[in-house]
Design an enzyme around this catalytic site. Structure first.
Site, PDB file in Angstrom:
ATOM      1  N   HIS A  41       0.812  -1.226   0.000  1.00 56.52           N
ATOM      2  CA  HIS A  41       0.000   0.000   0.000  1.00 56.52           C
ATOM      3  C   HIS A  41       0.839   1.268   0.000  1.00 56.52           C
ATOM      4  O   HIS A  41       0.363   2.341   0.388  1.00 56.52           O
ATOM      5  CB  HIS A  41      -0.950  -0.001   1.206  1.00 56.52           C
ATOM      6  CG  HIS A  41      -2.279   0.622   0.925  1.00 56.52           C
ATOM      7  ND1 HIS A  41      -2.679   1.828   1.466  1.00 56.52           N
ATOM      8  CD2 HIS A  41      -3.321   0.224   0.154  1.00 56.52           C
ATOM      9  CE1 HIS A  41      -3.895   2.132   1.052  1.00 56.52           C
ATOM     10  NE2 HIS A  41      -4.306   1.168   0.250  1.00 56.52           N
TER      11      HIS A  41
ATOM     12  N   HIS B 288      -6.608  -2.472 -10.960  1.00 60.09           N
ATOM     13  CA  HIS B 288      -7.016  -2.021  -9.631  1.00 60.09           C
ATOM     14  C   HIS B 288      -8.480  -1.614  -9.682  1.00 60.09           C
ATOM     15  O   HIS B 288      -8.896  -0.904 -10.590  1.00 60.09           O
ATOM     16  CB  HIS B 288      -6.139  -0.826  -9.256  1.00 60.09           C
ATOM     17  CG  HIS B 288      -6.400  -0.219  -7.926  1.00 60.09           C
ATOM     18  ND1 HIS B 288      -7.060   0.989  -7.778  1.00 60.09           N
ATOM     19  CD2 HIS B 288      -6.078  -0.623  -6.668  1.00 60.09           C
ATOM     20  CE1 HIS B 288      -7.106   1.303  -6.492  1.00 60.09           C
ATOM     21  NE2 HIS B 288      -6.532   0.344  -5.805  1.00 60.09           N
TER      22      HIS B 288
END
Length: 384
Positions: free
Chosen positions: A187, A287
């Site tokens: 992340h 994504h």
């Protein structure tokens, strides 16, 4: 000549922005232009682009419209502009597919697959209870999962922090066995020295990939990290055009790219990014922790990209409080998951029918989602 006559924008929970584009013959196309936590900012960009370039124009010249929106303002790229372009591009493709009576992927050359593998999130932002959650998702039929590797980390953290991350992944691996893939998301909250340590330490549990091991501004460090591990490296959710991806293709450190169909210029641009990746033997896993229009757009590109590996989707993701990905669809069965796959939508355009009445009802609610600001124990801002 059919022209673009009107548009409406709807901010809806949990954190999405929908665009409805209408033409003079009554055709309606939907797009999802949003930056999570910055929907109002993107809304202004969408309005400016539509008012400046598209109203009164034919909806059919999608590539030309893309070029005008991208190049016409002199300043290019970045999350806000490219997300605005992405949602408009999705809506234009939806209109074109409906007017030709075909799914978008048929207009892009036709599908190379009949269904797309998907993965399911477990564990939340600060990963916890991952073992039981993973087992439940596998019992529900998913064959691939993704989890965050860590909560916030110091720039150089302790052996205990590394061990805890290894133990969490080990717990999931023990619960689901070797036949299930487990993606591990750093992340962008991990610095280069910690990314090297974690990449090496996690390898014993054979992750599917490690995602965004460093922030995209540090992509020059990816070859060093790749040298520490045989685990595939994935990145790209905060990269917005084919020009942003050039470096990672050329340095050879990335194995899976993850452009976002609502951030990286939409269907038009991501198809080009996918083709570039194929030339470098790099897989694509778009994504998509977003809504149904974004997911439907992803599936159109997954359908035609030979190097599409797997698709993220947001069903039951920890961000979806109050509303989920299926709530805005007149027919939620279009996203039925079977044995870890979803069939290609076969309806015209994006292949999903948005429940416009429900969208309007939800748009009356106040939506005020913003990313949390995390802080280290010394009070300094941490990466979320």
């Amino acid at each position: 000549m059919t022209t673009i006559t009107n548009y409406e924008l709807f901010e809806v929970p949990p954190r999405w922005l929908f665009l409805q584009l209408e033409t003079s013959d009554g055709t309606v196309g939907w797009g999802e232009p949003v930056v999570e936590g910055r929907s109002r900012t993107v809304r202004g960009a969408v309005e400016e682009l539509l008012d400046t370039y598209l109203l009164g124009e034919s909806p059919h010249r999608i590539e030309d419209h893309w070029q005008a929106m991208y190049r016409g303002g002199f300043y290019r790229g970045g999350p806000v502009l490219m997300s605005a372009i992405a949602g408009i591009d999705q809506a234009l493709w939806d209109i074109k597919g409906k007017q030709f009576g075909a799914p978008v992927y048929e207009l892009l050359g036709g599908p190379v697959r009949d269904r797309v593998r998907v993965y399911q999130w477990v564990g939340g932002d600060r990963p916890a209870d991952v073992g039981a959650a993973a087992a439940a998702k596998v019992d529900a039929g998913f064959t691939a999962l993704k989890m965050n590797a860590t909560a916030e980390l110091r720039r150089v953290d302790t052996p205990q922090a590394v061990a805890e991350a290894v133990d969490r992944l080990g717990e999931v691996r023990q619960q689901v066995g070797p036949a299930v893939d487990i993606g591990v998301d750093f992340h962008g909250r991990v610095t280069k020295p910690m990314a090297k340590r974690l990449a090496s330490a996690l390898e014993e549990h054979e992750p599917f990939f490690i995602e965004e091991p460093v922030l995209p501004g540090h992509n020059d460090a990816l070859p060093q990290i790749a040298a520490q591990t045989s685990t595939p490296i994935a990145t790209g959710e905060r990269m917005y055009s084919r020009w942003d991806f050039k470096q990672v293709f050329e340095n050879g450190a990335v194995d899976v790219i993850q452009p976002d169909l609502s951030h990286a210029g939409g269907i038009t641009e991501v198809q080009k990014i996918a083709a570039m990746a194929e030339a470098y033997d790099v897989a694509m896993a778009p994504h998509c922790p977003l809504g149904p229009i974004a997911l439907a757009s992803c599936l159109q590109v997954d359908a035609v990209a030979p190097n599409a590996l797997i698709q993220e989707q947001s069903l039951d993701i920890h961000y979806n409080e109050g509303n989920d990905v299926l709530d805005y669809l007149s027919d939620p069965s279009v996203f039925d998951y079977d044995e870890g796959f979803v069939d290609l939508p076969d309806g015209p355009g994006l292949g999903v029918e948005i429940d416009a009445d429900y969208v309007r009802e939800c748009a009356d609610e106040e939506v005020d989602w913003h990313n949390p600001v995390w802080r280290h124990d010394d009070g300094s801002v941490a990466e979320w």
